[in-house]
Design an enzyme around this catalytic site. Structure first.
Site, PDB file in Angstrom:
ATOM      1  N   HIS A  17       0.812  -1.227   0.000  1.00 35.52           N
ATOM      2  CA  HIS A  17       0.000   0.000   0.000  1.00 35.52           C
ATOM      3  C   HIS A  17       0.847   1.279   0.000  1.00 35.52           C
ATOM      4  O   HIS A  17       0.297   2.382  -0.096  1.00 35.52           O
ATOM      5  CB  HIS A  17      -0.914   0.026   1.235  1.00 35.52           C
ATOM      6  CG  HIS A  17      -1.872  -1.113   1.299  1.00 35.52           C
ATOM      7  ND1 HIS A  17      -2.908  -1.263   0.411  1.00 35.52           N
ATOM      8  CD2 HIS A  17      -1.949  -2.179   2.149  1.00 35.52           C
ATOM      9  CE1 HIS A  17      -3.590  -2.363   0.709  1.00 35.52           C
ATOM     10  NE2 HIS A  17      -3.021  -2.937   1.753  1.00 35.52           N
ATOM     11  N   HIS A  22      -4.300   6.332  -1.537  1.00 33.07           N
ATOM     12  CA  HIS A  22      -4.960   6.323  -0.225  1.00 33.07           C
ATOM     13  C   HIS A  22      -3.965   6.563   0.912  1.00 33.07           C
ATOM     14  O   HIS A  22      -4.365   6.892   2.024  1.00 33.07           O
ATOM     15  CB  HIS A  22      -5.660   4.976  -0.024  1.00 33.07           C
ATOM     16  CG  HIS A  22      -6.966   5.068   0.703  1.00 33.07           C
ATOM     17  ND1 HIS A  22      -7.711   6.232   0.831  1.00 33.07           N
ATOM     18  CD2 HIS A  22      -7.708   4.099   1.344  1.00 33.07           C
ATOM     19  CE1 HIS A  22      -8.814   5.993   1.505  1.00 33.07           C
ATOM     20  NE2 HIS A  22      -8.833   4.712   1.829  1.00 33.07           N
ATOM     21  N   ASN A  70      -9.917   1.962   7.562  1.00 29.70           N
ATOM     22  CA  ASN A  70     -11.285   2.090   8.087  1.00 29.70           C
ATOM     23  C   ASN A  70     -11.388   1.825   9.590  1.00 29.70           C
ATOM     24  O   ASN A  70     -12.485   1.869  10.155  1.00 29.70           O
ATOM     25  CB  ASN A  70     -12.246   1.173   7.320  1.00 29.70           C
ATOM     26  CG  ASN A  70     -11.890  -0.294   7.425  1.00 29.70           C
ATOM     27  OD1 ASN A  70     -10.900  -0.656   8.063  1.00 29.70           O
ATOM     28  ND2 ASN A  70     -12.678  -1.151   6.786  1.00 29.70           N
ATOM     29  N   ASP A  95      -5.774  11.646   2.287  1.00 24.52           N
ATOM     30  CA  ASP A  95      -6.045  11.812   0.860  1.00 24.52           C
ATOM     31  C   ASP A  95      -7.438  12.389   0.674  1.00 24.52           C
ATOM     32  O   ASP A  95      -8.330  12.163   1.489  1.00 24.52           O
ATOM     33  CB  ASP A  95      -5.928  10.466   0.142  1.00 24.52           C
ATOM     34  CG  ASP A  95      -6.906   9.426   0.686  1.00 24.52           C
ATOM     35  OD1 ASP A  95      -6.817   9.094   1.888  1.00 24.52           O
ATOM     36  OD2 ASP A  95      -7.782   8.973  -0.070  1.00 24.52           O
ATOM     37  N   ASN A 116     -12.858   7.047   4.526  1.00 22.02           N
ATOM     38  CA  ASN A 116     -13.158   6.030   5.543  1.00 22.02           C
ATOM     39  C   ASN A 116     -12.363   6.194   6.830  1.00 22.02           C
ATOM     40  O   ASN A 116     -12.854   5.849   7.911  1.00 22.02           O
ATOM     41  CB  ASN A 116     -12.942   4.627   4.960  1.00 22.02           C
ATOM     42  CG  ASN A 116     -14.055   4.223   4.022  1.00 22.02           C
ATOM     43  OD1 ASN A 116     -15.195   4.674   4.161  1.00 22.02           O
ATOM     44  ND2 ASN A 116     -13.742   3.388   3.052  1.00 22.02           N
TER      45      ASN A 116
END
Length: 201
Positions: A17, A22, A70, A95, A116
């Site tokens: 990631h 994100h 989240n 973001d 989220n």
């Protein structure tokens, strides 16, 4: 207005990631730690990586939740309680689909805009009365493409623009840390008035 005592970067853990849109909040807080020669360490009780820096004589905690995006509110709420920090003394970097890549904006309060990580922080705190550093990632134009967009890597041009926006955000951070948010906002607005790439023109 209150000066800052805590800066949070939002993102997803794991190498897969690392460079995704994100994780723009992680880009920001990692760049800040690097600029200040700070190293993050795991703090399991806070569900996060933490570091401490000093800007203009003011001590600041840095926080990177090790939960997924989240579940960011768990780490944030734990840190605020543990360090006895008010939400108004916190800046959350994240973001933002509603801003073009290459644009950074400061904001206080307001909604979560569907982000989220912010949504979960709202759920834990019961409100959104904290500062945000919004880092633009642009919008794919089709809401059905949003999930893949935010979890994907930006183009070379967009990544360069996003890194530039992180630099703009870091440049105004001392003003925000001292509570001069209006001046910090003003400087961010003029940093890229002509949109992405304005710095290079």
């Amino acid at each position: 207005m209150d000066s800052l005592r805590l800066i949070v970067g939002l993102g997803n853990p794991g190498a897969e990631h690392l460079r995704t849109r994100h994780n723009a909040g992680f880009w920001f807080i990692d760049a800040l730690a690097q600029r200040e020669n700070a190293r993050f360490g795991i703090d399991s009780k806070l569900h996060a990586e933490t570091a401490k820096i000093i800007i203009d004589g003011r001590p600041l905690w840095l926080l990177k939740p090790t939960t997924y995006m989240n579940k960011s509110g768990l780490a944030v709420a734990s840190a605020l309680r543990y360090w006895k920090i008010e939400p108004e003394e916190m800046l959350v970097a994240h973001d933002d689909l509603d801003l073009p890549a290459g644009v950074a904006r400061l904001k206080f309060d307001g909604g979560h805009g569907g982000q989220n990580g912010l949504r979960d922080i709202f759920a834990h705190l019961g409100h959104g009365r904290f500062h945000r550093m919004r880092l633009g990632i642009s919008h794919p134009g089709d809401k059905d493409r949003v999930l893949g967009w935010v979890l994907g890597r930006p183009s070379v041009a967009d990544e360069k623009a996003m890194i530039g926006a992180v630099g703009d955000a870091l440049d105004v951070l001392p003003l925000a840390v001292s509570g001069e948010f209006n001046e910090a906002m003003k400087q961010l607005h003029t940093a890229r008035d002509s949109g992405p790439g304005a710095r290079d023109s």
